[in-house]
Enzyme design. Sequence first.
Site, mmCIF file in Angstrom:
data_model
loop_
_atom_site.group_PDB
_atom_site.id
_atom_site.type_symbol
_atom_site.label_atom_id
_atom_site.label_comp_id
_atom_site.label_asym_id
_atom_site.label_seq_id
_atom_site.Cartn_x
_atom_site.Cartn_y
_atom_site.Cartn_z
ATOM 1 N N GLY A 148 0.840 -1.183 0.000
ATOM 2 C CA GLY A 148 0.000 0.000 0.000
ATOM 3 C C GLY A 148 0.880 1.238 0.000
ATOM 4 O O GLY A 148 1.962 1.237 0.598
ATOM 5 N N CYS A 149 0.434 2.299 -0.666
ATOM 6 C CA CYS A 149 1.273 3.505 -0.739
ATOM 7 C C CYS A 149 1.431 4.155 0.634
ATOM 8 O O CYS A 149 2.529 4.600 0.994
ATOM 9 C CB CYS A 149 0.721 4.495 -1.753
ATOM 10 S SG CYS A 149 -1.031 4.886 -1.562
ATOM 11 N N ASN A 150 0.366 4.184 1.423
ATOM 12 C CA ASN A 150 0.481 4.711 2.783
ATOM 13 C C ASN A 150 1.381 3.815 3.633
ATOM 14 O O ASN A 150 2.195 4.309 4.431
ATOM 15 C CB ASN A 150 -0.896 4.789 3.443
ATOM 16 C CG ASN A 150 -1.811 5.801 2.791
ATOM 17 O OD1 ASN A 150 -1.364 6.687 2.063
ATOM 18 N ND2 ASN A 150 -3.101 5.682 3.037
ATOM 19 N N ALA A 151 1.215 2.513 3.459
ATOM 20 C CA ALA A 151 2.010 1.559 4.231
ATOM 21 C C ALA A 151 3.490 1.694 3.906
ATOM 22 O O ALA A 151 4.348 1.599 4.796
ATOM 23 C CB ALA A 151 1.529 0.135 3.963
ATOM 24 N N THR A 153 5.075 4.411 2.891
ATOM 25 C CA THR A 153 5.586 5.671 3.445
ATOM 26 C C THR A 153 5.899 5.527 4.924
ATOM 27 O O THR A 153 6.975 5.919 5.397
ATOM 28 C CB THR A 153 4.563 6.796 3.229
ATOM 29 O OG1 THR A 153 4.090 6.782 1.880
ATOM 30 C CG2 THR A 153 5.197 8.150 3.511
#
Length: 342
Positions: A148-151, A153
């Site tokens: 996931g992109c949030n994960a 980061t």
Amino acid sequence: MVKNIAILGASGYTGAELVRLIATHPDMQIVGLSGERKAGMTMAEVFPHLAHLDLPVLQKIEEMDFSNVDLAFCALPHATSQEVIAALPGDLKVVDLSADFRLRDPAAYEKWYGKPHTQPELQKIAVYGLTEFYRDQIREARLVAGTGCNAATGQYALRPLIAAGAIDLDDIIIDLKAGVSGAGRSLKENLLHAELSGGTMPYSAGGKHRHLGEFDQEFSAIAGRPVEVMFTPHLMPFNRGILATVYVQGDAKQVHETLAKAYKDEPFLHVLPFGQVASTRSIGGSNFVHIGVVGDRRPGRTIVFAALDNLCKGSSGQAMQNANLMLGLDETTGLMFAPVFP
């Protein structure tokens, strides 16, 4: 030898980003594109910014010929990828950009995504696609699950600190701001210009965001015991980018030194000088991550900032970085372009 690439789900944002990246990749060429609702259309019709490229017409997946494809990117919605990948040739290398294979535990998948996993055997062989920490497994993998992109980061800000014991594992807060393209291209009322522009709002607050499953899985594995972070994402009225502001308990100079040492040889991870903050403006359109560390006015409290482009390093760029490894190419090939500024 140039590698033949297929992109499944090329009519979405991550699919278009893959096309943009592969267009200048010296060792890849696109031989197949799928787009279920837009089958029969050209990519120029779907994405005018790609009109200068000579690309295959979009097809339905069942019409595609995979006999000459070296690797397929699967940029399909969550839950769709499981069935599609299961039906692909068994020797075809696949990088999946959905959430379907990120979580190793079937029970965790069901908890966070609300339904049982339909392909547990594929789930067992999938390698988690955070390149800098799994590159050896990725080189040998048949199926890689993009993070996931949030994960991603949050993990870039925290993984080395957890591994080094540099912070209190029971006192971690991730406050994250995400650009609207992270929500995909489907029409949604809350993403209309009049609903989103000029304001911001948290979403999936109170421990409900699905990327918490990835944080739990990865941070607990590093620490060797359960680690649960507080995490609240916010939807921001800009197109690209993620900025994570992470609050930890630990010595600021030690935190900075730990991150700088961990990432000193990583081509895409740049730790800024101590006291300098990261900004989404500095990484737009690129595969780079900027990480900053600032000490709080209270001794022993530290703020870590991490910024990346959600469509590139957070998704399609990361996917191509992994594909390079899977195909025996240099990991950085086609990805060392500078960010776009202003």
